[in-house]
Design a protein around this motif. Structure first.
Motif, PDB file in Angstrom:
ATOM      1  N   LEU A 194     -59.087  37.262  33.761  1.00 17.03           N
ATOM      2  CA  LEU A 194     -59.797  38.103  33.634  1.00 17.03           C
ATOM      3  C   LEU A 194     -60.898  37.856  32.749  1.00 17.03           C
ATOM      4  N   THR A 195     -60.260  36.681  31.884  1.00 15.82           N
ATOM      5  CA  THR A 195     -60.895  36.267  30.492  1.00 15.82           C
ATOM      6  C   THR A 195     -61.766  35.034  30.834  1.00 15.82           C
ATOM      7  N   HIS A 209     -63.106  35.678  34.163  1.00 15.05           N
ATOM      8  CA  HIS A 209     -64.265  36.590  34.560  1.00 15.05           C
ATOM      9  C   HIS A 209     -65.417  37.301  33.495  1.00 15.05           C
ATOM     10  N   LYS A 210     -64.582  37.239  32.357  1.00 18.45           N
ATOM     11  CA  LYS A 210     -65.556  38.000  31.716  1.00 18.45           C
ATOM     12  C   LYS A 210     -66.404  37.194  30.690  1.00 18.45           C
ATOM     13  N   ALA A 231     -69.785  36.313  33.620  1.00 20.91           N
ATOM     14  CA  ALA A 231     -70.259  37.708  33.520  1.00 20.91           C
ATOM     15  C   ALA A 231     -71.768  37.837  32.202  1.00 20.91           C
ATOM     16  N   TYR A 232     -70.500  37.066  30.869  1.00 19.73           N
ATOM     17  CA  TYR A 232     -71.918  37.225  29.548  1.00 19.73           C
ATOM     18  C   TYR A 232     -72.470  35.837  30.077  1.00 19.73           C
ATOM     19  N   ILE A 245     -72.335  45.962  33.079  1.00 16.72           N
ATOM     20  CA  ILE A 245     -71.786  45.404  31.942  1.00 16.72           C
ATOM     21  C   ILE A 245     -71.211  46.568  31.124  1.00 16.72           C
ATOM     22  N   SER A 259     -68.016  48.415  31.800  1.00 16.70           N
ATOM     23  CA  SER A 259     -67.161  47.723  31.558  1.00 16.70           C
ATOM     24  C   SER A 259     -66.252  47.542  29.975  1.00 16.70           C
ATOM     25  N   GLU A 274     -64.605  47.819  26.855  1.00 17.05           N
ATOM     26  CA  GLU A 274     -63.622  48.808  26.831  1.00 17.05           C
ATOM     27  C   GLU A 274     -63.633  49.534  26.682  1.00 17.05           C
ATOM     28  N   ARG A 291     -63.627  51.678  29.626  1.00 18.37           N
ATOM     29  CA  ARG A 291     -62.681  51.980  30.822  1.00 18.37           C
ATOM     30  C   ARG A 291     -61.456  51.710  30.584  1.00 18.37           C
ATOM     31  N   HIS A 343     -68.175  49.162  39.533  1.00 16.66           N
ATOM     32  CA  HIS A 343     -68.505  47.363  39.693  1.00 16.66           C
ATOM     33  C   HIS A 343     -68.614  47.188  40.563  1.00 16.66           C
TER      34      HIS A 343
END
Length: 549
Positions: A81-82, A84-85, A88-89, A171, A174, A176, A179, A190
């Protein structure tokens, strides 16, 4: 470190790509077209990667395959997931550069049509294609055409707007704060990634970005003929009128593989969602924590793994992750659900949590299970010394580990490599201790009976308390058992001094590899990771692992 190395490699690759594209000469859009194409190339690469970290079945397969060869590589998969983020950035950044560059491009295209000067090369290039020759370069075909109309009536323009809106919604939802408080908003928005990828695949089909054909380059070398445009087509000039063609769409070649893998992932989830799951027991714990004990044919788990749960009576689309709190040695699997949102509240009510009478078994809701999936906690028994750190409901993966330790020692399993476990649990309220205290009491009793009291050292911290609770604790402080947990080990107040804790463990176990496992907030993770690095000395190596799902 793995993420940092990837970022360095990625930036280096992107700079090379930008340099190569910027080196190409542009005569209507000086540099702006190159600044649009370079991020587009990086976007293709990122969009190829973005789906892979969420193909959990694929990651579980890879983790099991490479674990025997490299535990370091397996730990990198736990940071899916890190990763994935991070990707995404990069998608958001390159999309912004791509859009801004194309806004400049349309201004340059329009200026080339408005400045009707036959001694001006951009205007000459814009005039190509007005007659029978359809091989145009400038997509704005007249000086009366509005760039806005071109942007919103072409395939590239329409799909670009759709892609951008979908990306903004994905974005922003997503974040925090959204979420955690409005998970359903995050979940549904999403899934706009489907529209994003459809628009992305068709974005280049309009072929609005055009270039000189390879055959035309043989008769019109730009480096030679750029300054002879007034004589193009004349035999003595040696420069023919250039011909242009749209660049073929390439994005689909990058994303078709990951899209196929993701479709297979969803098909596996659909298959699993139709397998029968039986809820055998429902337990309502204090502090609004719901325990579900379930059975499913062919279900096999390891310590610390997690599953996704769907309740069709609540929502047929939402799948929520929960850590398994049962041990592999038990004949059922269980999860503890803390009631913090709309979906968990609905599950709580469906299981009769808001009713005083017992809920009959046939009235319990049907659930679907996807998983189990591997996490960093699977490696816990590979270390001789282990630190388990849980915060609040983040103690759930360690419930599975401690239960499994209990069963292994009851069964006199001599294959247990772990010799010492340090367990830390931080809670902001006393009610949160109650559901887990029974397990700790059983462990304490069993370890004492087997003369293994030194195997498990547990430290429970209460980080916040009320005045009435403090007065009660002072009165009962001298009791044999702790007034909060009922354990012989007294509850500590405040937060641990991690520097002292790591120093003491390092001095007690010289020459050992200590596995540090955390399930808790990011700030606590940063603190423990920093301590792991700073205390890795004098022959002691702390290896930090964090639950990330």
């Amino acid at each position: 470190r793995g993420n940092l190395l990837f970022l360095i490699f990625y930036c280096f690759k992107g700079l090379i790509k930008i340099y190569i594209i910027l080196y190409q000469r542009q005569y209507i859009c000086p540099h702006a077209l190159s600044w649009a194409r370079a991020p587009a190339a990086c976007l293709n690469f990122n969009c190829m990667l973005i789906l892979l970290p969420v193909c959990r079945n694929l990651l579980s397969f890879l983790r099991g395959s490479i674990q025997c060869c490299s535990r370091t590589a397996a730990r990198q998969l736990d940071r899916n997931l890190t990763f994935h983020k991070l990707v995404a950035y990069m998608i958001a950044f390159h999309t912004a550069v791509h859009i801004i560059a194309h806004l400049f491009n349309f201004e340059y295209f329009m200026d080339a049509q408005l400045n009707r000067n036959h001694s001006h090369l951009p205007f000459i290039l814009s005039e190509i294609g007005n007659d029978e020759n359809v091989s145009f370069l400038n997509p704005i075909r007249s000086n009366e055409t509005s760039p806005t109309i071109v942007m919103f009536t072409t395939i590239a323009g329409l799909t670009g707007v759709v892609i951008t809106l979908a990306l903004i919604l994905i974005i922003t939802s997503s974040m925090e704060v959204i979420r955690r408080s409005y998970f359903e908003v995050f979940w549904y928005t999403h899934h706009l990634f489907v529209i994003f990828f459809i628009g992305l695949v068709f974005h280049g089909f309009g072929r609005i970005v055009r270039g000189q054909t390879s055959r035309s380059l043989d008769s019109n070398d730009p480096d030679v003929c750029a300054d002879r445009f007034e004589d193009w087509g004349k035999n003595e000039s040696g420069c023919a009128v250039p011909a242009f063609a749209g660049n073929p769409p390439m994005t689909w070649k990058w994303v078709v593989g990951p899209m196929f893998l993701y479709v297979c992932e969803r098909l596996v989830r659909i298959y699993r969602s139709h397998q029968k799951v039986v809820i055998t027991k429902v337990v309502m714990h204090p502090s609004k924590t719901l325990e579900l004990q379930m059975k499913k044919k062919g279900f096999h788990m390891e310590v610390g793994q997690y599953v996704f749960i769907q309740c069709p009576s609540i929502s047929r689309l939402e799948w929520h992750p929960f850590t398994l709190t049962s041990a592999p040695e038990e004949d059922y699997f269980s999860v503890h659900v803390r009631i913090v949102g709309d979906w968990t509240q609905a599950l709580y009510e469906a299981c009769g949590g808001n009713k005083s009478e017992l809920q009959e078994a046939w009235k319990l809701p049907k659930v679907a299970i996807d998983g189990p999936f591997g996490t960093a906690s699977e490696d816990v028994f590979r270390y001789e010394v282990v630190m388990l750190v849980g915060a609040g409901i983040g103690v759930t993966p360690f419930a599975s580990i401690l239960k499994s330790v209990w069963y292994k020692h009851i069964q006199n399993n001599e294959g247990v490599f772990t010799k010492k476990i340090y367990f830390y649990w931080l809670c902001p309220e006393t009610e949160a201790f109650e559901w887990f205290a029974d397990l700790l009491q059983s462990l304490e009793r069993q370890m004492t009976e087997k003369d293994m009291a030194d195997f498990l050292s547990y430290n429970i911290y209460l980080t916040r308390w009320k005045e009435k609770e403090a007065a009660h604790l002072r009165v009962h402080h001298e009791d044999e058992n702790d007034p909060i947990t009922g354990l012989k080990q007294k509850t500590l107040y405040g937060k641990p001094n991690w520097d002292n804790e790591f120093t003491n463990i390092a001095s007690t176990h010289p020459g050992s590899k200590v596995g540090v496992f955390l399930c808790g907030p990011p700030m606590l993770g940063k603190s423990l990771e920093k301590q792991s690095i700073s205390h890795t000395e004098a022959g002691v190596k702390f290896i930090f692992n964090k639950e990330n799902f």
